[in-house]
Design a protein around this motif. Structure first.
Motif, short mmCIF file in Angstrom:
data_model
loop_
_atom_site.label_atom_id
_atom_site.label_comp_id
_atom_site.label_asym_id
_atom_site.label_seq_id
_atom_site.Cartn_x
_atom_site.Cartn_y
_atom_site.Cartn_z
N GLY A 35 0.84 -1.20 0.00
CA GLY A 35 0.00 0.00 0.00
C GLY A 35 0.87 1.24 0.00
N SER A 39 -1.24 4.15 4.39
CA SER A 39 -2.41 3.33 4.10
C SER A 39 -2.79 2.45 5.29
CB SER A 39 -2.14 2.45 2.88
OG SER A 39 -1.02 1.63 3.11
N LYS A 41 -0.80 -0.01 6.58
CA LYS A 41 -0.23 -1.35 6.54
C LYS A 41 0.75 -1.62 7.68
CE LYS A 41 3.11 0.03 2.98
NZ LYS A 41 3.08 1.47 3.30
N HIS A 191 5.83 -0.83 0.23
CA HIS A 191 5.09 0.04 -0.68
C HIS A 191 5.55 -0.20 -2.11
CE1 HIS A 191 8.76 2.24 0.32
NE2 HIS A 191 8.72 2.59 -0.94
N ASN A 207 -5.40 0.67 1.27
CA ASN A 207 -5.44 2.10 1.00
C ASN A 207 -6.41 2.72 1.98
OD1 ASN A 207 -4.75 4.49 -0.36
ND2 ASN A 207 -6.61 4.36 -1.59
N LEU A 208 -6.05 3.89 2.52
CA LEU A 208 -6.90 4.60 3.48
C LEU A 208 -7.37 3.70 4.61
CD1 LEU A 208 -9.11 6.59 0.94
CD2 LEU A 208 -7.23 7.49 2.30
#
Lengths: 548, 278
Positions: A35, A39, A41, A191, A207-208
């Motif tokens: 991500g 994000s 992770k 990433h 994501n997000l």
């Protein structure tokens, strides 16, 4: 299952950084969490390690619920991006740290240390200090240290971040070999998409704060379910296409796809075309039914085995291409060609070519694009600049169309032109909003978004469906919206007969809320939904599906 | 033709010359003058002067109270530095600035302030009095004053070292199964030990040389609460320069021995790690 995450949620300062993540990771699996930065992770990895508590949800390791268990009792090994070696200790002492904590006998410790140093190819380095090792060697020590106490799970947090390309490659291979040899369940956070492909048995993309998709790399690359995954994993061209009876229509092309399911009514979809699936030719005739549109070569880059092209479509409206890079004002078509393709048809910048596609993948997303609709085109254009709409369109990498409808809301009259409503149709929150929404829904709009002028990105999304028939569609649309906003979702159940009033009451309880409501029955719609839509202060997305 | 390494500052010759000049003019020369002044005494006279019961009492108090104050500061200075480095809280910058106050305050002011608070009828002293604890005019008061004025040295010496101890080191230790105390003892303490020793040394050196703040709170009873620097001043006031110089030489020697010992300890600690590397 080695690792089971069930609805794991973690907030920082009211913002969910890990949002409702559920995931199963199998025994001996090498799982990569991929991500962009921010994000969530790394936070998720730390939650598995026990270094960060969770606000909601459960974490199990090998069937044992460890949600409340301290990190030191979880039996995990963690490798940090900056190695986090104990600098005052030798390599041997670093590796034996976990064994000393457990009061293991010196002879056993030494034996285990030798074994680990062999595993990470650092034999004979026992007496060095971390400062005397290169970055790659230090990270090998960190891996050996994390494995010393035979953890059930190995966690790696961007372990190659600080290393240069060649060392990175070597270390990747070593870690993969160690993992196979020990058969230890491993989660790696990165990433770097290339790294993820190189190492993963399975891949999860975040994501997000949300885990968008998980699957084997090949599947995710060729059949992504979301715009984000399609564009984050490799390059992708996104077209607004039409799903019709004979196949997928992208511009002039009609492509029969095995993913294509014949639809009773043609509707707009988002089609993914990978750069390697684009063909260019001198004339449309050479491409036959694969011909999409005419284009011009804008830029050519030599990239070793492949040639990268950027093409501009001559008539953007013929085959609507969505900008994939956020800043790009004019969307370009990205193409890669192999050496044989280059030899067969040589190109130069400025050349006009016919563009075709070999293969398209249709995203199952229900929200393809937005159309701002108002009585006049000036009003529609004003609406298209509404902050929430502009933000949503940017995040979804889609476009906002303009559609003036002079008859909008008039009781009997239909639209002047018979073009179908595609994507989500957007109207402003005005006194007759409910009446206008009904008019649109009756004239074929599937989703109508009613927007107050001041609405911004919501923090909470309320979801309600009026009956079971529209539940799947409502959930699909909700998922699509929630993938693009860092908001929490809440299903609203109500026993009240006056549902609209009840929903309006819930919306007015807190600022920053949005409602997604599913309806199948349009009888007396305007009357029923007037309390919710007419002059409200909150955004409402109405999802309509006729009962089959 | 010699090769010169490019450098921002002028080359070795010039800087070394400056070093020698400054050390000589500002440190070594006055110290030599001190030794010279003491050397004009007869040996037996010197011994009698520096080993008088009053002098011995003052050494005990000066060095004892300084060591105690430096120890207190090593512990609590560590806690303060840790709090300032690790946590973000409202008023952190204010507290950070407050640490330096004893640097800037004329020491006499500190002494007067402490006496006001801890004297028999002072703000805190009046509550300690019934408990049988006397601070002002006892060795306790001396220690308190020395702790106050040497505190910033300890804190400032440790702060940068604690910045180096990254949070992931503790987290790494935790995932490897170590409890908090174990991680502190095996990871944090060894990492900051050199800084801790430096902080102790600086605080100790500062405390030994302190005069201004102590004389107000000590009461200055010979043999009991009289520190060596005060004894030196008393000799000076009686125009007994040679006596003052003799005591000064003893202080100088003792301080030098203590500082040298700590420096050797540091060097040994460094070598121990370096040796592990071979």
């Amino acid at each position: 299952m080695s690792i089971t995450l069930d609805q794991v949620t973690k907030h920082y300062g009211g913002v969910p950084v890990v949002n409702d993540v559920s995931l199963d990771i199998g025994d001996g699996e090498f799982f990569v969490l991929l991500g962009p930065s921010g994000s969530g992770k790394s936070t998720l990895l730390r939650a598995i390690a026990g270094l960060t508590g969770v606000d909601y949800g459960r974490i199990s390791l090998h069937g044992r619920d460890v949600t409340e268990v301290a990190a030191r009792k979880r039996g995990v090994g963690l490798v940090f991006q900056n190695y986090a070696l104990f600098r005052h200790m030798t390599v041997a002492d670093n590796i034996e740290f976990a064994l000393r904590v457990r009061h293991m006998r010196a002879s056993h410790r030494r034996e285990r240390r030798r074994e680990l140093l062999r595993l990470v190819a650092l034999e004979g380095m026992d007496d060095r200090l971390p400062a005397q090792l290169s970055g790659g060697q230090q990270q090998r020590v960190a891996v050996a240290r994390a494995l010393a106490h035979k953890p059930e799970v190995l966690l790696l947090d961007e372990p190659f971040g600080a290393l240069d390309a060649k060392i990175r490659e070597e270390l990747r291979r070593t870690i993969r070999e160690v993992q196979r040899e020990l058969g230890i369940t491993t989660v790696l956070v990165t990433h770097d998409q290339e790294e993820a492909f190189a190492m993963a048995d399975r891949l999860g993309i975040m994501n997000l704060g949300r885990l968008l998709e998980a699957g084997v790399p090949h599947e995710l690359y060729s059949r992504p379910a979301t715009r984000f995954v399609a564009t984050f994993l490799g390059a992708a061209n996104l077209f607004l296409a039409r799903n019709g009876a004979e196949g997928i229509h992208v511009g002039a092309a009609t492509i029969a796809s095995h993913e294509h399911s014949p639809q009773p009514r043609e509707h707009e979809v988002v089609a993914v075309v990978r750069p390697e699936e684009v063909v260019v030719a001198a004339t449309p005739a050479e491409l036959g039914s694969r011909f999409v549109a005419q284009g011009v070569v804008d830029e050519m880059v030599f990239a070793g085995a492949l040639e990268r092209l950027r093409l501009r479509l001559e008539d953007g409206s013929a085959a609507p291409l969505l900008a994939t890079a956020d800043a790009a004002a004019t969307p370009y078509l990205e193409v890669t060609r192999t050496q044989p393709e280059q030899r067969a048809f040589e190109l130069h910048p400025g050349q006009s070519v016919a563009i075709g596609v070999r293969r398209v993948h249709v995203l199952p997303t229900p929200l393809s694009s937005f159309t701002a609709c108002a009585a006049s085109s000036a009003a529609a254009e004003t609406l298209a600049r509404q902050p929430l709409l502009a933000e949503l369109a940017a995040r979804m990498k889609t476009r906002i169309g303009i559609r003036p409808e002079p008859q909008l809301g008039a009781s009997a009259a239909g639209p002047e032109e018979s073009a179908p409503f595609v994507g989500a149709t957007v109207i402003s929150c005005e006194p007759q909003a409910a009446q206008r929404a009904e008019w649109l829904l009756r004239h074929g709009a599937n989703e109508v978004l009613v927007l107050p002028a001041q609405a911004t990105v919501p923090q909470r999304v309320l979801i309600h469906w009026m009956d079971e028939a529209v539940r799947p569609a409502t959930l699909a649309v909700s998922e699509s919206v929630l993938r693009h906003v860092p908001a929490e979702a809440e299903y609203v159940g109500t026993l009240s007969r006056e549902v609209a009033q009840e929903l309006a009451r819930r919306l007015s309880e807190a600022p920053g809320q949005m409602l997604i409501v599913g309806v199948s029955d349009l009888a007396r719609f305007a009357e029923r939904f007037s309390p919710l839509l007419d002059g409200g202060r909150w955004p409402v997305l109405v999802v309509h599906r006729a009962p089959s | 033709m010699s090769f010169r390494k490019p450098n921002v500052l002028p080359g070795f010759g010039l800087t070394f010359g400056f070093t020698i000049f400054f050390l000589s003019a500002i440190v070594l020369l006055p110290l030599a003058a001190l030794v010279l002044a003491a050397a004009s005494m007869h040996w037996s006279e010197f011994v009698a002067m520096v080993s008088s019961p009053r002098a011995l009492g003052s050494y005990r108090l000066s060095f004892g109270a300084s060591a105690l104050a430096a120890s207190i500061n090593a512990v609590f200075g560590f806690v303060i530095a840790w709090t300032l480095v690790r946590y973000e809280f409202p008023g952190r910058r204010l507290i950070d600035a407050l640490i330096d106050m004893p640097f800037a305050l004329p020491t006499a002011v500190s002494g007067i302030a402490l006496t006001t608070v801890f004297a028999q009828h002072g703000w805190i002293g009046r509550y300690l009095e019934p408990l049988g604890i006397k601070v002002a005019y006892t060795w306790l008061g001396v220690t308190l004053a020395l702790t106050l004025i040497s505190m910033p040295f300890a804190v400032r010496a440790m702060q940068p070292a604690l910045l180096e101890v990254q949070h992931d080191l503790e987290e790494a230790a935790e995932t490897l199964g170590a409890g908090r105390f174990y991680a502190f003892r095996r990871i944090i303490l060894p990492t900051v030990l050199p800084a801790l020793l430096t902080g102790f040394t600086l605080a100790f050196a500062r405390a030994v040389g302190e005069y201004g703040s102590v004389i107000f709170i000590a009461g200055n009873l010979p043999m009991k609460t009289e520190i060596t620097p005060l004894l030196i001043v008393i000799h000076l006031e009686q125009f007994d320069y040679r006596g003052a110089a003799a005591l000064g030489v003893v202080m100088l020697l003792m301080s030098f021995v203590v500082l040298l010992a700590i420096n050797l300890l540091q060097a040994w600690n460094r070598r121990r790690h370096a040796r592990a590397a071979h």
